[in-house]
Scaffold this motif. Structure first.
Motif, PDB file in Angstrom:
ATOM      1  N   ASN A   1       6.888  -4.728  -4.903  1.00 39.97           N
ATOM      2  CA  ASN A   1       5.482  -4.647  -4.485  1.00 39.97           C
ATOM      3  C   ASN A   1       5.232  -5.282  -3.116  1.00 39.97           C
ATOM      4  OD1 ASN A   1       4.730  -5.367  -7.926  1.00 39.97           O
ATOM      5  ND2 ASN A   1       4.885  -3.348  -6.973  1.00 39.97           N
ATOM      6  N   LYS A   2       6.247  -5.200  -2.237  1.00 40.80           N
ATOM      7  CA  LYS A   2       6.071  -5.700  -0.876  1.00 40.80           C
ATOM      8  C   LYS A   2       5.441  -4.627   0.005  1.00 40.80           C
ATOM      9  CE  LYS A   2       9.795  -9.144  -0.641  1.00 40.80           C
ATOM     10  NZ  LYS A   2      10.945  -9.603   0.162  1.00 40.80           N
ATOM     11  N   PRO A   3       4.424  -4.986   0.793  1.00 37.91           N
ATOM     12  CA  PRO A   3       3.787  -4.003   1.674  1.00 37.91           C
ATOM     13  C   PRO A   3       4.717  -3.617   2.829  1.00 37.91           C
ATOM     14  CG  PRO A   3       2.906  -6.185   2.101  1.00 37.91           C
ATOM     15  CD  PRO A   3       3.807  -6.319   0.907  1.00 37.91           C
ATOM     16  N   LEU A   4       4.914  -2.307   3.010  1.00 39.61           N
ATOM     17  CA  LEU A   4       5.807  -1.813   4.049  1.00 39.61           C
ATOM     18  C   LEU A   4       5.076  -1.107   5.176  1.00 39.61           C
ATOM     19  CD1 LEU A   4       8.652  -0.287   1.832  1.00 39.61           C
ATOM     20  CD2 LEU A   4       8.516  -2.604   2.808  1.00 39.61           C
ATOM     21  N   PHE A   5       4.014  -0.362   4.823  1.00 38.18           N
ATOM     22  CA  PHE A   5       3.291   0.429   5.815  1.00 38.18           C
ATOM     23  C   PHE A   5       1.795   0.359   5.535  1.00 38.18           C
ATOM     24  CE2 PHE A   5       7.349   2.507   4.892  1.00 38.18           C
ATOM     25  CZ  PHE A   5       7.937   2.600   6.160  1.00 38.18           C
TER      26      PHE A   5
END
Length: 372
Positions: A165-169
């Motif tokens: 659940n890490k924000p990438l974009f």
């Protein structure tokens, strides 16, 4: 997650977009996207999960990012159903969902954050979900707590999460189909074996239309025929039956005289019985036998000719106009963007030209009295 972390992702995405504009090949683009993923994921932390007391649509149980989506690529679509820009994002998400299923690793979740009080009602959100044929899970963030926790600033915003659940974009506004397809596709390939093929507890809220289709579905506009004289089969009202993708013409007692389009969406000219519309909205009588129809999802204005029983494109190409299109093209070549309503404007001499009546010029200043 603090908003500063999301701001870092947003800035990194802008840098990525600038670099992609100068990439020489598809392989070069993929390398730039992978490098972006590695850079961002090494810095940011996981976004927080949804609160447990939120209401959901299209699910059999509330979705948990940590429980159901920690090994997925997740697209969070922050939207509200009164926003035309949010409306334009929906076909892009539907296209993305056709390319990548949940079992292939993609989960799209609509996070509905109301702009007005009536939009906080889950029954209204459910109606919008049915109207726009949204099949992915939608959560009602009625008090915008999730919006504020993640530091979202505008509608629509698309936040793409990777495993853990890490924000990438981060993408804001509409018109990002190409980036969505590229970013999600590269992310799924990059994380490979880490992507789960498990299902999530989805339960689409499908609306089943009656077979005879006599019931209006989300009617949006009605226009009284100002040229009506009560002659024979002359229509009195035109009604946009938006959810059934058709326009209904009735007499003054409400009896249906003609139906144009429906029940399925399409973009086709020709005979009234064969023509197809897609979520028509505004209607306007140009004469007693010609009706203009805003064919909203086809990004066009159609002309219904009752004398010869045909439908044709008046303005539009069937494709949404690009941002920054200044217009000025011939009618059939000028792209539009979701025309919503139409009105007939005539000058006093009824020559049908589109020019406003200017106010009379101010009186000339009086001359000062001459000296004796």
């Amino acid at each position: 997650m603090e908003s500063s972390a999301l701001d870092f992702v947003a800035q990194s995405c802008m840098d990525l977009t600038e670099a992609l504009n100068t990439a020489g090949s598809e392989a070069d683009r993929d390398i730039l996207i992978v490098n972006h993923i590695k850079k961002v994921s090494s810095v940011v932390t996981a976004v927080e999960d949804f609160k447990k007391d939120l209401e959901w649509v299209n699910v059999s149980e509330p979705i948990s990012l940590s429980q159901h989506c920690s090994d997925k690529i997740v697209v969070l679509d922050f939207w509200t159903y009164c926003c035309i820009n949010c409306y334009h994002v929906l076909p892009d998400l539907a296209h993305l969902e056709k390319l990548h299923s949940v079992e292939n690793g993609l989960v799209v979740i609509g996070v509905h954050c109301a702009k007005f009080n009536n939009e906080k009602d889950s029954s209204n959100i459910l109606a919008a979900v049915r109207r726009y044929n949204i099949h992915h899970p939608v959560v009602n963030d009625a008090d915008s707590s999730y919006w504020e926790a993640l530091g979202i600033h505008c509608w629509p915003t698309l936040l793409i999460l990777g495993p853990g659940n890490k924000p990438l974009f981060v993408l804001t506004g509409e018109g990002h189909r190409e980036e969505l397809v590229s970013f999600v596709g590269v992310a799924i390939r990059h994380f490979g074996f880490r992507i789960s093929t498990a299902e999530i507890p989805m339960s689409p809220s499908n609306y089943i239309r009656p077979k005879d289709c006599d019931v209006l579905q989300f009617p949006s506009k009605v226009a009284l025929n100002p040229f009506y004289r009560g002659r024979g089969e002359e229509p009195f009202l035109a009604i946009s039956d938006t959810g059934n993708h058709r326009v209904i013409l009735t007499d003054c007692s409400g009896i249906i005289l003609r139906i144009i389009g429906g029940p399925e969406p399409g973009f086709k000219d020709g005979k009234l019985s064969e023509a197809r519309l897609n979520s028509p909205q505004g209607v306007c009588w140009l004469s007693g036998s010609v009706l203009a129809v805003c064919d909203t999802n086809n990004h066009a204005v159609r002309a219904v000719h009752l004398d010869d029983g045909t439908v044709e494109v008046l303005v539009g190409t069937g494709e949404q106009s690009h941002t920054g299109d200044l217009g000025g093209k011939c009618l059939g070549m000028q792209a539009l963007s979701s025309p919503w309503d139409v009105v007939l404007y005539t000058t006093p001499d009824m020559d049908m030209s589109i020019r406003p009546q200017l106010p009379p010029p101010p009186p000339a200043p009086s001359s000062p009295p001459s000296a004796p």
